[in-house]
Design an enzyme around this catalytic site. Sequence first.
Site, short mmCIF file in Angstrom:
data_model
loop_
_atom_site.label_atom_id
_atom_site.label_comp_id
_atom_site.label_asym_id
_atom_site.label_seq_id
_atom_site.Cartn_x
_atom_site.Cartn_y
_atom_site.Cartn_z
N ASP A 104 0.83 -1.20 0.00
CA ASP A 104 0.00 0.00 0.00
C ASP A 104 0.87 1.25 0.00
O ASP A 104 1.94 1.30 0.62
CB ASP A 104 -0.88 0.01 1.25
CG ASP A 104 -2.33 -0.26 0.92
OD1 ASP A 104 -2.74 -0.02 -0.22
OD2 ASP A 104 -3.06 -0.73 1.82
N GLU A 139 0.59 -0.66 -5.12
CA GLU A 139 -0.67 0.10 -5.04
C GLU A 139 -0.28 1.54 -5.38
O GLU A 139 0.38 2.22 -4.61
CB GLU A 139 -1.27 -0.01 -3.65
CG GLU A 139 -2.63 0.68 -3.50
CD GLU A 139 -2.51 2.17 -3.25
OE1 GLU A 139 -2.94 2.96 -4.12
OE2 GLU A 139 -1.96 2.55 -2.19
N ASP A 182 -11.85 -1.00 -0.99
CA ASP A 182 -12.06 0.37 -0.53
C ASP A 182 -13.10 1.11 -1.36
O ASP A 182 -13.38 2.28 -1.08
CB ASP A 182 -10.75 1.15 -0.57
CG ASP A 182 -9.83 0.81 0.59
OD1 ASP A 182 -10.34 0.62 1.71
OD2 ASP A 182 -8.61 0.74 0.39
#
Length: 716
Positions: A494, A544, A597
Amino acid sequence: SKRAPAPLRAAVTVHQRAAQPNHPHLAPDLIPSHPISSHPIPSRPILSEPNASHRILSRYSPGLRSTTRCWFASTAMTPAVALRGRFHLQHHRHRHRQRGCHPRATTSSSGGGENTSNRNGGGNGGWMSGVLGVMKNIRGKNRNKNKWDGITLGDAFGSDYESHVPSSPSNGSNASSSVRMRRGRRAGIVLHPTSLPGPLGCGDLGQEAYHFVDWLASAGIRCWQVLPLVPPERAFWSPYAGENANAGNTLLISLQTLVQDGLLEAEELNQATKLGGDGGGQSKGSGYGCDADFELAVRVKEPLLSVAAQRLVAQGSGGSLGEDFDTFCTSNDDWLGPAALFHCIGGREELRGQPWWQWPPALRDRDPDAMVECSERHKGGVMEFKALQFLFDRQWGKLRRHANEKGISIVGDMPIYIGGNSADVWANRDLFELDKQSGRANHVSGVPPDAFSETGQLWGNPLYDWKAQRKDGYKWWTRRLERAFNLYDEARIDHFRGFAGYWSVEAHRDTAMVGVWRAGPGMELFNAMMDKLGEDKVQNIMAEDLGVITQDVVALRESLGAPGMLVLQFAFDGNPGNPHLPHNHYVNCFVYPGTHDNDTTVGWYQSLDTGSKEYLHSYLGSSFNSDDDVAWTLVRAAMLSVAHTAMFTMQDVLALDNSARMNLPGTAEGNWAWRMSPRSRGARTKEYAWADLAPVAARLKKLTQMYGREGSSPNH
């Protein structure tokens, strides 16, 4: 405020994921004075001028094909200024005009430092020239002098940093991506183990997990993506905020498997099952979903987990699992020992709920004599903690091997930052930007103001002291990645952009508005990890790369050959050059209709206005007559993409609405709880009827065959 034109407003609204990757705000002890829930991300950007609608532009990174949509609120910014950095993209012989922009001026200062071309960044060398040098070698093209020559590790970039979007074409792939290319085109499912069906409050690593893997194999699915497996914080149960970066979530341990191992009695499990009922949770959506009840899981499972761990420890080395347990403890002692002691000290009645920097100085500062005393005082608790970590590791390892035998690769998830109130920071204070006396963070993580938050997003994690990490040879990060690849076949990182440039905010700030972009370790970090772990391992990273993407991020990702991310829900803003549209995709990436998300695809479609829906229908050549049509049309669109991996949330293949959404960034409560129903639709049984999903598997299988996504077995 003004509303954006319909198609563009919808695109902005669904792009809530931007720059909110690791949800550390869900660790309230880190930022008690300003939880992020007090600064919610608005559903649409705010405009300060009536005619600003003509100024909406998209910032595109050709190598990453990511976008951050920006509303320009400054009346001083003209279209000519906003369009600087415009460039062409070329992909599969098609050219598309893209635009780069600088949406705001952020508070920053220029950095300095010596200018050197040392690729590995030794001493005070210019790390960025090393990254771009790799990029130049890969592409075989001459480049102009790098804007960031002379910027060294930790230095502040200039105030125009965000305007430096990539200025040349890229197809997003290179020779370094050969590991994934050998796996071929494939499809995958995103489902966290806590979302599996079953009793006792939440999903676990027991028989339902094996049924799920078998179902994936029957559907032609080649990868299973999970969220972080770390122990979640227990206020909001976010898997992105835990007390240790390497430990496993022991609530995932299957009690049924412990009975098979002889560590629990069958009657003990029966009593727990009665207490747990059918798994808890209130039914949601169309019958497939329900809420997990983590508090119930704690009440029912933890007493029995403690019993099983104590029995394992009592067996000693002569027990059936004793030798394996000893080996696990020895090989993982570098992180396991501190994690166990941290857990036990923090569990004391007088210290419960306090972050470690509020502990008595001897404990806070890990005074050697105090640590010896604590180790003796908590000897039993330390061994129990280690035993539970061993049992988690053993059960997860067996499940992973079962998946690999079925030709399924496990894709893990690793946030770039970790919680401040964690064993990692407590035991490695010199590797983080902390006050040397108190242990509190000096600077914390976040992202600056953008179209989704006027005040930015203040995550609150302590920042890495990258110079100290460099001096240590990046051993901590290397060990962290090594542990990740002990658990997963591939790892998604991430906020990957933070390795190139990261937003630094003084810890006393209430918002992320005032801060600076600073230079991260770049390629030298990954070189160090490749030296230790091997190039093939490091190539199993997935980046990401949603949010503000600049040239240095592209250079770093491409030099690694790491795939990026594309999200179809971000695609339909009316701009034919939008990189998330299927005709603009590139090979070395993962494409999703939506991630954990995002809205579910059905929920996203239901939120669109008429104009946006008409554009979507026109592009895809389909009118949707049902929720099922909506979800599966985007599944098909991802399947036909040139992206080597097409990923779908389980909610999307079940065509569920937003009642099944996993996470809403910018909020703390009500997330992470979605779970597949513990019973078949309407059936009075506690076992999930996987046969109900046979038609869904057959449908996926047909698409994987049609679009050549049958892949190959994972490489290890």
